[in-house]
Motif scaffolding. Structure first.
Motif: not given
Length: 489
Positions: A140-150, A152-162
């Motif tokens: 969870g910490s690994l995912r949190d660091m990667v997602e909250n330092t992204e 790229d708008k499209e990648k962030k949007l895809q993460i939220l959609k998933d």
């Protein structure tokens, strides 16, 4: 860490030197009993001295090493207790500080807290090692660091959609009657042990947080009190220094934690979750320190408040130190004004005083703020009344429907699309229907689906306050947020 670091720690760390004390066999158990077992953060000197004297009175001959605290042979227990406290403060085992009434208080130092944490980790075999919960926390910490330092708008949007798709899937499964996944007793116990351990570590780490604040304070004082500064610069330094304390990494982390802890929402949520946890432990008959679980927030508030107050006191002290030079300047200015007054009093009785300036030509005097004579009344500016902007509000679907021209929407065709999707499913959301068929008329067609809430109320419903995003074009670059609409057979 290198071998040089290890060698340096062995020679200089107060924590390791504490373990090498000749009196460590009874000093550390005594401090653990007084502070940890009795859950005391701070102990007054008038309480600690009798407790230590009682412990010394129970020692057998040869238990103590008197040279370590420079104790002379034949001293009574109270005198030895006070010398031990002085020695422990010098060795950084304890920290002493005065309260508002001038009484001395004692608390464990950051090094002693680390020693006790390390000793608790040495207790092998006491509890099973929670590999699953720890790995999930790491993941969870690994995912949190990667997602909250992204970035790229499209990648962030895809993460939220998933993430939204996973939540929608779980919601739909619960609505269909699928039993929710639950932790078994082993998983609960594993996470409970990890939670309690982290709480103890956090409570113990407050001493280190306070020490780090003090170090930042010392560095600022050294930088800003060396050279002579003007008044504006001194005031600026006072504000900058306080901001430096809050904007440091240590300060940002602590104040973010403190703001959440003292917030009404944070306290209410913590209380509700704690009550639910205690009920769960009682229902499943799991052993836990319920008294500690009930008072975790109180312990954190007590420790955090001491750090918060100490930080504010340091900022206030820093401000006084910086303004000492300005006070000295005021003292010199008052002395100069007094000297001028004395000269005036000495010259008051003289008839002729050689003073003033002589000029050859007359000086032109301009009174910039002089008020000129005006005979006409000044006209006041006309006031223009602006109409108040009306508030647009969509009360229900029917009123919203009037805003759009939906007369050309074929309701029968829309319902055929719904029936087509429901051939293979028990239920379907509006988003699934739009993705499975097509959206030919944009937003007007989306609004048309909501007309079935009255026409076919038994098969169409809105789920609570949930919402979903409906794509308005094939490229999925434009969305509309609408209530969560669910169709069923």
């Amino acid at each position: 860490m290198t071998s040089e670091n290890i060698n340096f720690l062995i020679q200089s760390s107060p924590a390791l030197q504490m373990l090498r004390l000749r009196n460590a066999s009874w000093v550390l158990p005594f401090l653990y009993t007084v502070f940890k077992e009795n859950r005391r953060m701070v102990v007054k000197e008038e309480q600690l001295v009798p407790l230590l004297a009682e412990t010394l009175g129970q020692h057998d001959d040869g238990t103590e090493d008197l040279e370590e605290a420079r104790i002379e042979f034949g001293e009574d227990e109270e005198s030895r207790s006070r010398k031990y406290l002085v020695s422990w403060v010098q060795k950084r085992i304890l920290q002493d500080y005065p309260d508002t009434e001038g009484n001395t208080n004692y608390q464990l130092s950051a090094y002693t807290e680390k020693v006790f944490q390390w000793m608790q980790n040495l207790q092998l075999g006491q509890n099973h090692v929670g590999t699953e919960s720890r790995f999930k926390m790491l993941f969870g910490s690994l995912r949190d660091m990667v997602e909250n330092t992204e970035d790229d708008k499209e990648k962030k949007l895809q993460i939220l959609k998933d993430r939204r798709a996973e939540i929608d899937k779980e919601i739909k499964a619960l609505e269909l009657g699928v039993a929710p996944q639950r932790y078994n007793n082993a998983q609960v116990q594993e996470r409970l042990d990890l939670f309690i351990k982290l709480c103890y570590e956090l409570i113990g780490d407050f001493r280190e947080v306070e020490d780090n604040f003090k170090q930042i304070h010392r560095n600022i004082v050294e930088q800003h009190t060396k050279a002579e500064q003007h008044k504006g610069t001194i005031v600026g330094f006072a504000f900058e220094s306080y901001d430096a304390l809050r904007s440091s990494n240590q300060g940002k982390s602590f104040y973010a934690f403190w703001d959440f802890l003292i917030s009404r929402n944070g306290q209410e949520e913590w209380r509700n979750l704690t009550e639910q946890l205690l009920v769960l432990l009682e229902d499943r008959e799991l052993e836990a320190d319920t008294n500690f679980l009930q008072n975790i927030k109180s312990f954190l508030l007590e420790q955090g408040k001491s750090v918060y107050d100490a930080n504010d006191k340091m900022a206030e002290k820093l401000s006084r130190i910086i303004t000492e030079k300005e006070i000295a300047r005021h003292r010199r200015l008052r002395q100069q004004i007094s000297s001028i007054k004395e000269l005036v009093f000495d010259l008051m009785e003289e008839e002729q005083i050689e003073a003033g300036l002589q000029i050859e030509e007359p000086a032109e005097i301009k009174i910039v703020m002089d008020r000129k004579l005006a005979l006409e009344e000044k006209k006041s500016a006309a006031t223009l009344k602006q109409p108040v902007a009306a508030v647009e509000k969509i009360a229900d679907i029917e009123r919203f429907n009037r805003l759009l021209n939906t007369a050309f929407i074929d309701k029968k065709m829309l319902w055929n699309k719904v029936e087509q999707v429901l051939k293979d499913k028990q239920t379907a959301t509006l988003k699934e229907i739009v993705e499975a068929t097509s959206l030919d008329n944009g937003l007007a067609e989306v609004i048309g689906y909501y007309s079935f809430l009255k026409e076919k109320s038994k098969r169409v419903q809105i789920i609570g306050t949930a919402v979903e995003l409906i794509p308005l074009n094939k490229e999925a670059t434009k969305f509309v947020e609408v209530p969560y609409l669910l169709f069923s057979k």
